[in-house]
Each structure stands twice: as structure tokens, then as C-alpha cells.
Design a protein around this motif. Structure first.
Motif, mmCIF file in Angstrom:
data_model
loop_
_atom_site.group_PDB
_atom_site.id
_atom_site.type_symbol
_atom_site.label_atom_id
_atom_site.label_comp_id
_atom_site.label_asym_id
_atom_site.label_seq_id
_atom_site.Cartn_x
_atom_site.Cartn_y
_atom_site.Cartn_z
ATOM 1 N N ASN A 293 0.850 -1.191 0.000
ATOM 2 C CA ASN A 293 0.000 0.000 0.000
ATOM 3 C C ASN A 293 0.890 1.247 0.000
ATOM 4 O O ASN A 293 0.995 1.960 0.989
ATOM 5 N N GLY A 294 1.558 1.429 -1.125
ATOM 6 C CA GLY A 294 2.502 2.539 -1.196
ATOM 7 C C GLY A 294 1.800 3.882 -1.232
ATOM 8 O O GLY A 294 0.681 4.016 -1.733
ATOM 9 N N HIS A 295 2.458 4.872 -0.677
ATOM 10 C CA HIS A 295 1.931 6.231 -0.696
ATOM 11 C C HIS A 295 2.493 6.975 -1.900
ATOM 12 O O HIS A 295 3.409 6.512 -2.575
ATOM 13 N N THR A 301 12.562 10.225 -4.842
ATOM 14 C CA THR A 301 12.207 9.824 -3.481
ATOM 15 C C THR A 301 13.444 9.845 -2.601
ATOM 16 O O THR A 301 14.473 9.252 -2.934
ATOM 17 N N ARG A 302 13.338 10.520 -1.460
ATOM 18 C CA ARG A 302 14.475 10.624 -0.546
ATOM 19 C C ARG A 302 14.143 10.114 0.849
ATOM 20 O O ARG A 302 15.006 10.127 1.727
ATOM 21 N N GLY A 303 12.919 9.697 1.070
ATOM 22 C CA GLY A 303 12.529 9.146 2.364
ATOM 23 C C GLY A 303 11.340 8.217 2.201
ATOM 24 O O GLY A 303 10.558 8.340 1.253
ATOM 25 N N LEU A 304 11.212 7.274 3.138
ATOM 26 C CA LEU A 304 10.145 6.283 3.019
ATOM 27 C C LEU A 304 9.790 5.761 4.404
ATOM 28 O O LEU A 304 10.673 5.459 5.214
ATOM 29 N N CYS A 305 8.494 5.682 4.670
ATOM 30 C CA CYS A 305 7.995 5.079 5.906
ATOM 31 C C CYS A 305 7.406 3.717 5.538
ATOM 32 O O CYS A 305 6.417 3.637 4.800
ATOM 33 N N LEU A 306 8.029 2.637 6.050
ATOM 34 C CA LEU A 306 7.651 1.285 5.653
ATOM 35 C C LEU A 306 6.657 0.676 6.634
ATOM 36 O O LEU A 306 6.714 0.937 7.842
ATOM 37 N N ARG A 340 6.334 -5.313 14.032
ATOM 38 C CA ARG A 340 5.828 -5.340 15.400
ATOM 39 C C ARG A 340 4.663 -4.372 15.579
ATOM 40 O O ARG A 340 3.965 -4.422 16.586
ATOM 41 N N CYS A 341 4.538 -3.475 14.642
ATOM 42 C CA CYS A 341 3.433 -2.511 14.669
ATOM 43 C C CYS A 341 3.147 -2.105 13.235
ATOM 44 O O CYS A 341 3.624 -2.739 12.291
ATOM 45 N N ASP A 342 2.372 -1.047 13.067
ATOM 46 C CA ASP A 342 2.005 -0.603 11.724
ATOM 47 C C ASP A 342 3.168 0.030 10.966
ATOM 48 O O ASP A 342 3.043 0.309 9.772
ATOM 49 N N VAL A 343 4.273 0.277 11.642
ATOM 50 C CA VAL A 343 5.447 0.876 10.995
ATOM 51 C C VAL A 343 6.646 -0.017 11.263
ATOM 52 O O VAL A 343 6.943 -0.340 12.421
ATOM 53 N N ALA A 368 4.513 7.967 10.184
ATOM 54 C CA ALA A 368 4.522 6.933 11.226
ATOM 55 C C ALA A 368 3.544 7.284 12.342
ATOM 56 O O ALA A 368 2.803 6.413 12.842
ATOM 57 N N TRP A 369 3.515 8.537 12.758
ATOM 58 C CA TRP A 369 2.630 8.950 13.854
ATOM 59 C C TRP A 369 1.169 8.734 13.474
ATOM 60 O O TRP A 369 0.364 8.264 14.290
ATOM 61 N N LEU A 370 0.806 9.085 12.237
ATOM 62 C CA LEU A 370 -0.578 8.912 11.799
ATOM 63 C C LEU A 370 -0.975 7.438 11.796
ATOM 64 O O LEU A 370 -2.083 7.078 12.224
ATOM 65 N N ARG A 371 -0.085 6.575 11.354
ATOM 66 C CA ARG A 371 -0.410 5.147 11.312
ATOM 67 C C ARG A 371 -0.486 4.565 12.718
ATOM 68 O O ARG A 371 -1.378 3.759 13.019
ATOM 69 N N LEU A 372 0.451 4.970 13.560
ATOM 70 C CA LEU A 372 0.456 4.432 14.920
ATOM 71 C C LEU A 372 -0.734 4.931 15.729
ATOM 72 O O LEU A 372 -1.163 4.258 16.677
ATOM 73 N N ARG A 373 -1.288 6.089 15.390
ATOM 74 C CA ARG A 373 -2.449 6.623 16.104
ATOM 75 C C ARG A 373 -3.772 6.177 15.485
ATOM 76 O O ARG A 373 -4.832 6.601 15.944
ATOM 77 N N GLY A 374 -3.713 5.335 14.479
ATOM 78 C CA GLY A 374 -4.932 4.752 13.932
ATOM 79 C C GLY A 374 -5.722 5.660 13.020
ATOM 80 O O GLY A 374 -6.934 5.456 12.845
#
Length: 482
Positions: A293-295, A301-306, A340-343, A368-374
């Protein structure tokens, strides 16, 4: 003689036709002249003739007197006219170029009382120049740049100062910051060049197509007299940006902790420990392809949240700068990501300056914060827009911290350990603030619908309602408040 006959005619008409009556003080006209009147008329006529002859002789003598009195003035006028005629007969040289071009008027002789505009002394007999609304000794009319006399037929002006045409070109004709040559004119005879919108680096238009490299972070073109550092993936880094680049994962850890502290200061603490890895361009592209589910990502591209479990190649040891300004002996190792989590991890491209690396990290940390906060799946412009807002906010804090005490970095740009030491001590070079302003300008001026328009909509909402209320509205509606 003609003039005498006219006098006679007039006198005769006047004498014969009119008399003066002394008793009444008026002119009278007699219908029938008497004999005594005829005698008086004859006497008066003789007197009038004598008077007319005297007047005519006096008038004839007056021009000759004026000629004698003005003989010296006429000689000078003849000399001046001859000098002007000679100057007009001199063939003018061909005109070339464009701009404020003027021709001084040389005169061979001076008349009257003239003051040189250069030395303020009187100009005697001899050659002088008449230009710029004043007169000059030839040796006093000098170039404002080289202070040498201007002896050419044409000269240039800037403000109220004269210049040799060559000196004017040297001082005012734009030079290319890449090849160091004067920027040539186009087919229409106009000076045409390109300029970076932030750095104002001027260069010839053909450098955009002749393979001239740009710095991968500040985007400035490589001058011919400077060698940029070549990274393994083909990117080049200018020497100013090289002074603060982060080249390996260990060197990025202090910056990672700084970003976590920044989020905690906004009451947005990231609870889970998210691995941070610096990687090469190829590893970043491969990891991006492995995301289910790529953004949305920018072309570079210089950064990526996996979010997926996969194995990536991370940089274990920073490369050294070898001969020819090339990065050498970089050591990488595989790193297996466990979900171990969404990120699972945040990946950042290596070889970027600290401020650019930090802004990318702040952006990816918001993902990462948005995914971890649901937060539910958001539209691209909303999610990327609010992430850009956080990157912009972090840059503002860094620039503000450099405003009070901007300590110049004493480390060499070619030293392999300068960037890590500088970031650890908090030292900043004078170039860092300018670089931070540039990265902030890039975010603000981005024209893309997702990153650019998304940032402006998110930033407007944060400025109007504050960050907490904006995030609450995004959670509830999936859009920015207006």
C-alpha cells in the motif's frame, strides 16, 4: 541715390503739405499757399535737405564703426565656426553594442570663460570636450572604473559616471556563474540567461542541456573551477553542502533523537521505537516497490515510511572521499525488518545535509505517527500535506535556533568526520542558515497538487485553528478544516 530720393519725397511732402502754428501749438493745413509762405517753404526745404544729407552720412558711417568695434569678436566667431565645421567633417566610427552610448563633441578652440568639470580650472585656448552637459579638458574626462582618460569617440554611462565601453562591460555585463564567461546575446541582440529562483545563480541557457551537474541538495550548478563530490549512485554534492552531510546510519542517530524530541514538544510523542536506516538510492527504490500500500512519492524519493516486513541494505560505515572527489569504501549490510506494529522502519537517502535529512525525517515521522495513532486512510493531498507542515515547522525551529548564535563551523569540507562532529556539538556554518531557508522555500513554493497544494491547505488550517484542532478534524473528516 535711392535712399536720398525717399527722404526728399517725404520731406517735400511734409514741408509742402503741413506747417506748425506756433500760436495754437497745432498742425494746420492751408488751402492756398501765400508768397511769404513760398519763401519760407523754400528755406525750410533747403534745411530739410541738409538735415537729410547729415542723417544719411551718419547712418552710413555707423556700420563701419560697428565693424571696427566688433572686429575681434568676428575673428573668434569665424574660428569657432571653422572648428565646428572641421569636427562635423570627421567621419564617425561604426557603432556597436547597445546601452547608454554617448559621443563627446571635440572643439578646437574655446571662447569666453569656461570651467572644466573635472579639475574645476579655467579652460584656455586649445582643445576641449563638450559632453554630459559640461566642458572638460581631454585629460580630465576619465573613466569612473579605471580612472584613465576616455579618448574613444564613444563611451558608456551608468548613473552620472562615464565609462570606457570595455570597463562598462567588465562591471555591468552579466557573467555566467558556471563558465565564468560573459553571457552572450541571443539572436535578437538581447542578453539572455537563466537564474536560480532562490540562489540567484546566473548561467548561460545552454548549460541546462550540456550535462553540467547540479548539487543533489541545494540544486546549484557546478562551476567550471570547482569540483563537486561524486557519490556512488551518481549524485553530486557541492562542498558547502558536504560540510554537513550525513553519510551512515550511526551518524544519523543524534538527528533522529532530535526529531523525537521535537514531536514530544508538540504533545505528539511517538510511543513505539521505529528503526531509522540510511540507505542508497537503489535500496530505497527497491523498498518502495516492496510496499503493498505505497503512498504517493515525488519523482526523486528521498525518504520512506515502511509498513511491510522486508530486508533492506543499510549503510553501516560512511564512505571516505578519495581521489577525484569521489566517495569510496562504503560498507553496507542487510537489515531485516520485523513487523511489530504498523510501521516497520523509516528509510532516508544517505549523503544529504543535516537540515535536509532532518526535514525528510520529520516528514516521514508524521506518516509513522498517523499510522500508529490509527488514522484511517487519508487522501494523498491531506496526508502528504500535513507531513509537509511538520517538516516545515521543524525547519523553522532550526532556523530560529541559528538566528541568535550562529557559530561558524571550523571543520574542513573534505574531512570525513566533520558533519557528525558538527551536528553533535550543535555548531553551524554560516551557510547552514541559508540552506535551511532554501529547504523551507522549496516546501512553500512546491507546485505539485499533492505536496505543494496539500502543504498550503494544511498550513493555512494550522495557522487558523492550531495543530491539535487540525489533527482532530482530519481524524473525524479526513480533510483539512476551512
Amino acid at each position: 541715390m535711392g535712399w536720398l530720393s525717399k527722404i526728399f519725397k517725404g520731406s517735400g511732402h511734409k514741408v509742402s503739405g503741413r506747417q506748425y502754428d506756433w500760436r495754437h501749438g497745432t498742425d494746420t493745413v492751408e488751402n492756398e499757399p501765400s508768397s511769404s509762405g513760398a519763401i519760407m517753404d523754400a528755406r525750410s526745404e533747403i534745411e530739410d535737405i541738409d538735415r537729410a544729407i547729415a542723417i544719411s552720412l551718419s547712418e552710413a558711417d555707423q556700420p563701419r564703426k560697428n565693424v571696427i568695434d566688433n572686429d575681434f569678436q568676428l575673428k573668434e566667431d569665424e574660428q569657432l565656426a571653422r572648428a565646428i565645421q572641421e569636427s562635423l567633417n570627421v567621419e564617425s566610427p561604426p557603432r556597436y553594442g547597445s546601452g547608454n552610448i554617448y559621443q563627446p563633441i571635440p572643439l578646437s578652440y574655446s571662447t569666453g570663460f569656461r570651467i572644466c568639470a573635472g579639475c574645476r580650472a579655467e579652460i584656455g585656448h586649445g582643445r576641449f570636450l563638450n559632453c554630459m552637459g559640461a566642458v572638460w579638458h581631454p585629460e580630465c574626462f576619465r573613466c569612473h572604473a579605471c580612472n584613465q582618460p576616455i579618448s574613444e569617440f564613444e563611451f558608456s554611462m551608468s548613473g552620472n559616471y562615464p565609462y570606457h565601453k570595455s570597463c562598462y562591460k567588465e562591471h555591468y555585463h552579466p557573467q555566467c556563474d558556471v563558465c565564468k564567461h560573459f553571457i552572450p546575446t541571443n539572436a535578437a541582440g538581447l542578453i539572455e540567461y537563466r537564474a536560480h529562483p532562490f540562489w540567484a545563480q546566473k548561467y548561460c541557457p545552454f548549460h541546462e542541456h550540456d550535462g553540467t551537474p547540479r548539487c543533489c541538495s541545494c540544486e546549484r550548478m557546478e562551476p567550471r573551477d570547482t569540483r563537486y563530490v561524486a557519490l556512488d549512485d551518481g549524485r553530486k554534492v557541492c562542498l558547502e553542502c558536504l560540510d554537513s552531510v550525513i553519510m551512515d546510519t550511526n551518524g544519523c542517530q543524534p538527528l533522529y533523537l532530535d526529531i523525537l524530541e521535537f514531536y514530544e514538544g508538540l504533545n505528539m510523542k511517538v510511543e513505539q521505537q521505529v528503526p531509522l536506516l540510511l540507505v542508497e538510492r537503489q535500496a530505497l527504490n527497491e523498498a518502495m516497490d516492496g510496499e503493498k500500500n505505497g503512498h504517493h512519492h515525488m519523482p526523486e524519493t528521498r525518504g520512506l515510511c515502511l509498513s511491510e516486513e522486508q530486508t533492506v541494505s543499510t549503510i553501516l560505515k560512511r564512505p571516505r572521499i578519495g581521489s577525484g572527489n569521489r566517495a569510496m569504501d562504503m560498507i553496507t549490510e542487510p537489515y531485516k525488518l520485523t513487523r511489530r506494529c504498523d510501521v516497520t522502519a523509516i528509510l532516508i537517502l544517505y549523503g544529504l545535509p543535516r537540515l535536509l535529512t532532518g526535514s525528510i525525517l520529520a516528514h516521514e515521522m508524521m506518516h509513522a505517527w498517523l499510522r500508529l495513532r490509527g488514522y484511517r486512510t487519508l487522501s494523498q493531498d491531506v496526508e502528504e500535506g500535513i507531513c509537509q507542515v511538520l517538516a516545515h515547522m521543524w525547519l523553522e525551529t532550526q532556523i530560529a535556533s541559528m538566528s541568535g548564535s550562529n557559530v561558524a563551523s571550523t571543520s574542513s569540507s573534505s574531512s570525513s568526520s566533520s558533519s557528525f562532529t558538527s551536528s553533535k556539538r550543535g555548531a553551524r556554518s554560516p551557510f547552514d542558515r541559508k540552506l535551511g531557508e532554501f529547504f523551507k522555500h522549496q516546501i512553500e513554493s512546491d507546485t505539485s497538487p499533492v505536496y505543494g497544494h496539500g502543504f498550503r491547505a494544511g498550513n493555512m488550517a494550522v495557522l487558523k485553528y492550531g495543530l491539535p484542532r487540525t489533527l482532530d478534524h482530519i481524524r473525524l473528516t479526513g480533510s483539512f478544516p476551512y
